[in-house]
Design a protein around this motif. Sequence first.
Motif, PDB file in Angstrom:
ATOM      1  N   TYR A  40       0.957  -1.222   0.003  1.00  0.00           N
ATOM      2  CA  TYR A  40       0.071  -0.129   0.066  1.00  0.00           C
ATOM      3  C   TYR A  40       0.792   1.423  -0.151  1.00  0.00           C
ATOM      4  CZ  TYR A  40       0.583   1.614   4.816  1.00  0.00           C
ATOM      5  OH  TYR A  40       0.936   2.222   5.975  1.00  0.00           O
ATOM      6  N   TRP A 267      -4.004  -3.566  -2.791  1.00  0.00           N
ATOM      7  CA  TRP A 267      -3.516  -2.454  -2.504  1.00  0.00           C
ATOM      8  C   TRP A 267      -2.276  -1.966  -3.463  1.00  0.00           C
ATOM      9  CZ3 TRP A 267      -5.283   0.254   1.427  1.00  0.00           C
ATOM     10  CH2 TRP A 267      -6.159  -0.547   2.495  1.00  0.00           C
ATOM     11  N   LEU A 280      -7.741   4.466  -3.332  1.00  0.00           N
ATOM     12  CA  LEU A 280      -6.941   4.302  -2.205  1.00  0.00           C
ATOM     13  C   LEU A 280      -7.700   4.738  -1.008  1.00  0.00           C
ATOM     14  CD1 LEU A 280      -4.362   3.140  -0.841  1.00  0.00           C
ATOM     15  CD2 LEU A 280      -3.379   5.281  -1.163  1.00  0.00           C
ATOM     16  N   SER A 312       2.279  -4.226   5.473  1.00  0.00           N
ATOM     17  CA  SER A 312       2.310  -4.574   4.043  1.00  0.00           C
ATOM     18  C   SER A 312       3.942  -4.948   3.389  1.00  0.00           C
ATOM     19  CB  SER A 312       1.737  -3.465   3.073  1.00  0.00           C
ATOM     20  OG  SER A 312       1.498  -3.789   1.849  1.00  0.00           O
TER      21      SER A 312
END
Length: 404
Positions: A40, A267, A280, A312
């Motif tokens: 992300y 993401w 997003l 992430s």
Amino acid sequence: MQRRHLLQGLAAGAAASTTRLFAAPAGTPRFLLVFLRGGYDAISLLVPAKNDYLRQVRPNIAIAAGVAGATKGPLPLDADWGLHPALESSLLPLVARRQAAFVPFAGTDDLTRSHFETQDSIELGQPLDARRDFGSGFLNRLAAVLGGARDTIAFTDQLPLVMRGEAAVANLSLKQAPQKGDERLRAQLLAMYRGHPLQGRIAESFDVRDDAARQIAAPVMAAAMAGEMEAANRNAINAKGFELEARRIARLMRERYALGFVDVGGWDTHVNQGAVTGYLASRLEELGRGLAGFADELGEAAWRDTVVVVLSEFGRTVRENGNRGTDHGHGSVHWVLGGALTGAPVQGEQQAVTAATLFQNRDLPVLNEVRAWLGGLLARQFALSPAQLDRVFPGVRVRSLPLL
């Protein structure tokens, strides 16, 4: 295939993924890892307060008033950082209560920028200069150290790498409400294995599913499930989707489990990422509502004993690309939530985000290595000895942040 062979196969599968159901006593430390698969854009989550440089290199996607027609900019956290405004109603109240914090410039030193390679690096939690053992994830090793593999579960379709290892860990997908087990099959399997060492394990596997079905079918979930179905009928992205699953997880962890894992996809924003609003922003809003819902559903007492870490595989490029998106990067921002957090809302080593500080002239650098800072957090939460922590993260040089 003969009927007996079929039943034996079912028994083996059930036994391999079962866990015993124990009510979690008061004061039990709980830990949930939320993995955002796809990498992300962390700079859109935690925004530098002085972001003139970002406005230059992100003319269409910077989180700032006036960009893409936005009337609102980042929500101030301290003198240096702001939060994406999509999280105003969900995460910001937790920050105000010192129950949410962020670790910027975080990640692994893996430089492949490959989703799969970097996800593996984080989930395994092993030194990058050593031979990888794909049968040993760090949460499985933590469960083994704590002696609580039976209190550990992955809320996934398949057992993730982070949960694989010597400890027998269960996995259970909550994307759709599980149904009560087949009583006829249960009776057949128990009769076949009566007196066998697997008899108890097979019974437990049915108990896991039945218990989840009972928890999810509770009246408090009925309205959320009805809303989910209504949204699905409109064929639209459902902002309540993760909140529904997070509340299911909270109910099960409050009553049964001490260690949990869940992953959330979507993401990888190469195209039309959006800014204050857009794709997003919608994903962050959904995630924030889910995390706030998890805390709410868990209840105040259990929330005080719980830590949630959100991470992430990597962050994304500082500069936007030609498709008004971002490409695979390096450093990221990790989230920490819990009812007993202490300290500042932004922690760990930090620096200004400028052209001169970029890693390889494109990314955020990694200044807070995930094994180091997460190892320090887990050691604090579970009172791990140095020897125990070394089993979880072999060879780690711990960095203790004042999070707990």
